[in-house]
Every structure is written in C-alpha cells, then in structure tokens.
Design a protein around this motif. Sequence first.
Motif, PDB file in Angstrom:
ATOM      1  N   GLU A  32     -49.256  13.571 -60.292  1.00  0.00           N
ATOM      2  CA  GLU A  32     -48.421  12.547 -60.382  1.00  0.00           C
ATOM      3  C   GLU A  32     -48.593  11.676 -62.146  1.00  0.00           C
ATOM      4  OE1 GLU A  32     -47.549  13.969 -56.644  1.00  0.00           O
ATOM      5  OE2 GLU A  32     -49.304  13.084 -57.510  1.00  0.00           O
ATOM      6  N   PHE A  33     -49.872  11.490 -61.934  1.00  0.00           N
ATOM      7  CA  PHE A  33     -50.487  10.738 -63.101  1.00  0.00           C
ATOM      8  C   PHE A  33     -50.237  11.773 -64.486  1.00  0.00           C
ATOM      9  CE2 PHE A  33     -51.883   7.909 -59.991  1.00  0.00           C
ATOM     10  CZ  PHE A  33     -52.024   6.677 -60.869  1.00  0.00           C
ATOM     11  N   LYS A  34     -50.584  12.999 -64.147  1.00  0.00           N
ATOM     12  CA  LYS A  34     -50.364  13.941 -65.535  1.00  0.00           C
ATOM     13  C   LYS A  34     -49.092  14.065 -65.854  1.00  0.00           C
ATOM     14  CE  LYS A  34     -51.790  18.216 -67.183  1.00  0.00           C
ATOM     15  NZ  LYS A  34     -52.432  19.427 -67.077  1.00  0.00           N
ATOM     16  N   GLN A  35     -48.248  13.863 -64.661  1.00  0.00           N
ATOM     17  CA  GLN A  35     -46.627  14.174 -65.379  1.00  0.00           C
ATOM     18  C   GLN A  35     -46.273  12.827 -66.112  1.00  0.00           C
ATOM     19  OE1 GLN A  35     -43.971  13.795 -62.133  1.00  0.00           O
ATOM     20  NE2 GLN A  35     -42.114  14.329 -63.228  1.00  0.00           N
ATOM     21  N   ALA A  36     -46.690  11.660 -65.636  1.00  0.00           N
ATOM     22  CA  ALA A  36     -46.411  10.261 -66.309  1.00  0.00           C
ATOM     23  C   ALA A  36     -46.859  10.290 -67.668  1.00  0.00           C
ATOM     24  CB  ALA A  36     -47.199   9.168 -65.718  1.00  0.00           C
ATOM     25  N   ASP A 115     -36.130  11.112 -64.111  1.00  0.00           N
ATOM     26  CA  ASP A 115     -37.174  12.425 -63.873  1.00  0.00           C
ATOM     27  C   ASP A 115     -38.472  12.092 -63.278  1.00  0.00           C
ATOM     28  OD1 ASP A 115     -35.013  13.411 -65.321  1.00  0.00           O
ATOM     29  OD2 ASP A 115     -36.504  14.011 -67.112  1.00  0.00           O
ATOM     30  N   PHE A 116     -38.870  10.805 -63.282  1.00  0.00           N
ATOM     31  CA  PHE A 116     -40.036  10.373 -62.592  1.00  0.00           C
ATOM     32  C   PHE A 116     -39.936   9.943 -61.006  1.00  0.00           C
ATOM     33  CE2 PHE A 116     -44.304   7.821 -62.270  1.00  0.00           C
ATOM     34  CZ  PHE A 116     -45.042   8.734 -62.396  1.00  0.00           C
ATOM     35  N   ASP A 117     -38.886   9.774 -60.605  1.00  0.00           N
ATOM     36  CA  ASP A 117     -38.486   9.270 -59.414  1.00  0.00           C
ATOM     37  C   ASP A 117     -39.287   9.719 -58.180  1.00  0.00           C
ATOM     38  OD1 ASP A 117     -36.655   7.374 -60.039  1.00  0.00           O
ATOM     39  OD2 ASP A 117     -34.769   8.331 -59.308  1.00  0.00           O
ATOM     40  N   ASP A 118     -39.353  11.014 -58.228  1.00  0.00           N
ATOM     41  CA  ASP A 118     -39.699  11.737 -56.828  1.00  0.00           C
ATOM     42  C   ASP A 118     -41.449  11.476 -57.015  1.00  0.00           C
ATOM     43  OD1 ASP A 118     -37.879  12.989 -56.150  1.00  0.00           O
ATOM     44  OD2 ASP A 118     -38.224  14.761 -57.005  1.00  0.00           O
ATOM     45  N   SER A 119     -42.019  11.670 -58.255  1.00  0.00           N
ATOM     46  CA  SER A 119     -43.602  11.055 -58.542  1.00  0.00           C
ATOM     47  C   SER A 119     -43.727   9.736 -58.274  1.00  0.00           C
ATOM     48  CB  SER A 119     -44.161  11.540 -59.869  1.00  0.00           C
ATOM     49  OG  SER A 119     -43.898  13.008 -59.867  1.00  0.00           O
ATOM     50  N   PHE A 120     -42.752   8.659 -58.536  1.00  0.00           N
ATOM     51  CA  PHE A 120     -43.008   7.328 -58.357  1.00  0.00           C
ATOM     52  C   PHE A 120     -42.959   7.016 -56.840  1.00  0.00           C
ATOM     53  CE2 PHE A 120     -41.090   3.173 -57.656  1.00  0.00           C
ATOM     54  CZ  PHE A 120     -42.231   2.282 -58.092  1.00  0.00           C
ATOM     55  N   ASN A 121     -42.205   7.665 -56.084  1.00  0.00           N
ATOM     56  CA  ASN A 121     -41.896   7.512 -54.666  1.00  0.00           C
ATOM     57  C   ASN A 121     -43.381   8.007 -53.801  1.00  0.00           C
ATOM     58  OD1 ASN A 121     -39.593   6.207 -54.866  1.00  0.00           O
ATOM     59  ND2 ASN A 121     -38.430   8.161 -54.664  1.00  0.00           N
ATOM     60  N   ILE A 122     -43.719   9.111 -54.276  1.00  0.00           N
ATOM     61  CA  ILE A 122     -45.263   9.328 -53.830  1.00  0.00           C
ATOM     62  C   ILE A 122     -46.314   8.432 -54.048  1.00  0.00           C
ATOM     63  CG2 ILE A 122     -47.064  11.270 -54.192  1.00  0.00           C
ATOM     64  CD1 ILE A 122     -44.530  13.421 -54.525  1.00  0.00           C
TER      65      ILE A 122
END
Length: 126
Positions: A32-36, A115-122
Amino acid sequence: MKLYQLLQSFEFDDLYPAIVEMYPNAKRHRKEFKQAFEMLTTMRYSITNKQIQYLLIEDPSGDCYFGAHDSCFKANWDVILGKDIVRSKGVSLSDEEMAANCIINIIFLGNHPKDFDDSFNILRRA
C-alpha cells in the motif's frame, strides 16, 4: 524545492526504512505504501504558492519534535505535491526523513485519489 521534486529524487526502497521507522505498522503494508509512492511520483501536480514548513513543534505534553503542521497536508494529493518544502532554521531532518514523513502524512491526512481507496481502507483499519 517542491514536494514532487523531493519525492522523485528517491526510489521507494530508499525511503521505505524511514517510513517504517516513523510508522512501524508500515512493515505489514509495504504494498500500500509503495502504491502511494508510485502514484505520488507519477501524478500531475498543481501549481501553488503554499508550503510545507518543517519546524520545531511542541505537543500538549510539552515534548518537542521536528515536523510540519497537519494543516499542510489537508488538501488533494496533487495540490500537496506542488507545495514548497521548507526547513526552518535548526531543523536537522534529512531530505529522506522529510520525504518519508510527507508520504505518511499525505496518505493519512490528504484527500487521496479514488484509485487509492482500497489501499487507504486497508491502512485505515491497520
């Protein structure tokens, strides 16, 4: 220097240890941090004359630390990326530490893209 320039001067693997040091929970959420990071280093930034100023901050308990006020990160990611990074006199944070701190604050305080919603929720549940 603009934040987008600071972030682009690093590879994710260079910043990840500093992110984990500041936010130990990041160990379990590297993806998730890498995606951000990848989103932040590839998205278009907005031109702004605002800044993210790193300074000595005293918290309510009387402890002091180097950081930037939360209000610097309460905007859309593209706007935050266009802000100038300013290090006040006496602030001994490295560029790497400021970049890592910015990533953490952008994720948790900024208005992320859909686009970051799923990762943010995690991350929010972690």
